[in-house]
Motif scaffolding. Sequence first.
Motif, PDB file in Angstrom:
ATOM      1  N   GLU A 259       0.705  -1.058   0.016  1.00 33.69           N
ATOM      2  CA  GLU A 259       0.053  -0.191   0.114  1.00 33.69           C
ATOM      3  C   GLU A 259       0.907   1.083   0.053  1.00 33.69           C
ATOM      4  O   GLU A 259       2.164   1.144   0.354  1.00 33.69           O
ATOM      5  N   PRO A 260       0.233   2.394  -0.194  1.00 33.06           N
ATOM      6  CA  PRO A 260       0.952   3.903  -0.442  1.00 33.06           C
ATOM      7  C   PRO A 260       1.804   3.877   0.936  1.00 33.06           C
ATOM      8  O   PRO A 260       2.660   4.567   1.227  1.00 33.06           O
ATOM      9  N   ASP A 261       1.105   3.469   2.130  1.00 32.79           N
ATOM     10  CA  ASP A 261       1.667   3.759   3.415  1.00 32.79           C
ATOM     11  C   ASP A 261       2.833   2.716   3.936  1.00 32.79           C
ATOM     12  O   ASP A 261       3.424   2.799   4.991  1.00 32.79           O
TER      13      ASP A 261
ATOM     14  N   SER B 198       2.610  -0.720   4.061  1.00 31.42           N
ATOM     15  CA  SER B 198       2.167  -1.942   4.407  1.00 31.42           C
ATOM     16  C   SER B 198       1.707  -2.766   3.502  1.00 31.42           C
ATOM     17  O   SER B 198       1.397  -2.421   2.333  1.00 31.42           O
TER      18      SER B 198
ATOM     19  N   SER C 238       8.739   1.786  -0.784  1.00 29.23           N
ATOM     20  CA  SER C 238       9.008   1.235   0.389  1.00 29.23           C
ATOM     21  C   SER C 238       8.415  -0.104   0.505  1.00 29.23           C
ATOM     22  O   SER C 238       7.530  -0.821  -0.027  1.00 29.23           O
TER      23      SER C 238
END
Length: 347
Positions: free
Chosen positions: A177-179, A181, A311
Amino acid sequence: MDVFACAGCGTELTAPVSRVALPVHAHHGAWEELHPPLMESATYAVDSRPTGPPWRLWEEVGEEAAARQGVYAPVYSVSFGARNRIVIAPGDSRSMALIPEKCEGYCRGVDGRAGPNLACEECGRAVATRMDDCGMWQTVWLEPDAVVCRPSGLLPAGPPPCWDDLERAEHRVPPVEPDGSWSRRWEAAVGVVLAHLVATTAGGPVILPAGPVAELLGHAVGRCLPAGPGARTVGLAGPGVAPPRPRPAVLLVPLHPLTGETWRPAGDEGAVVPLDSGVWAYFAHPGETSPMPASGVLPEGVLRDDYPLPSQPWYPLMPNRRAFADTLVGLPAIRAPQLRRFRDERR
């Protein structure tokens, strides 16, 4: 495109919607998290399995009755809810109002535990269930005996989903996900595919293909299936991706984005394991992902890659446990003594 109307008075209860396959993560989210809508706008899907209340304890139901409900191994409770419930995005609902006394939930929303909680505004008939509590995708589930499906008279915005869609970049679902995770859709998809692998191999060892499949699924598979001699080989195949030669013992193949049917090579009767089409498309058509800068003139089709590294979570990708358990007990193969022992050892 279709619209769903109240079976009692004929009031239209949805915007025009087109049918697609039921997402494999429809009933599997992340605990204590709020989720976005399950369905894309202007789409609907149908769940052929019994879902929702009433629930009956396994001890009261018995093995034969549970099997008729699609449950083939002991669980705490078995759903005797309706089959063929229709799920839409909440934003596509029309002319429905909440039934206050049926709006129970765990903490942050409603979970449908008391049955349908939406009524037709015109006649008051209970027609659907809104679900949006923590750990649940935001949905409206229409009760099949309370609604009727009618042609809307409108043409879809584009052609219906087909195998060719899997090669489109926008069909691919990234695992992170963009965050930073892991994707909840991926976690559910891994749980589902792991259950099918267990059933297909009778809980025996497997060898995953090198590359993204082994990198992303290897940890989860290694924790569930033992290592050892006699391991079965696993390969990736699907539309535009021919099975490796020699053919692996098990093929990871996609589900059709419209019908939900499992892809199979023509004339091939070997073992296949279905995979969420968006997850499969990421494996089969990952696009340009190299983090190393290219020197000289960029070859045709290669994008600039002077972007920062994406990330990554600090922990390995793990399956959604409920997706794994629910899928496994829904496969008739779980009745085999070897798989029963496998499940009992890991309960």
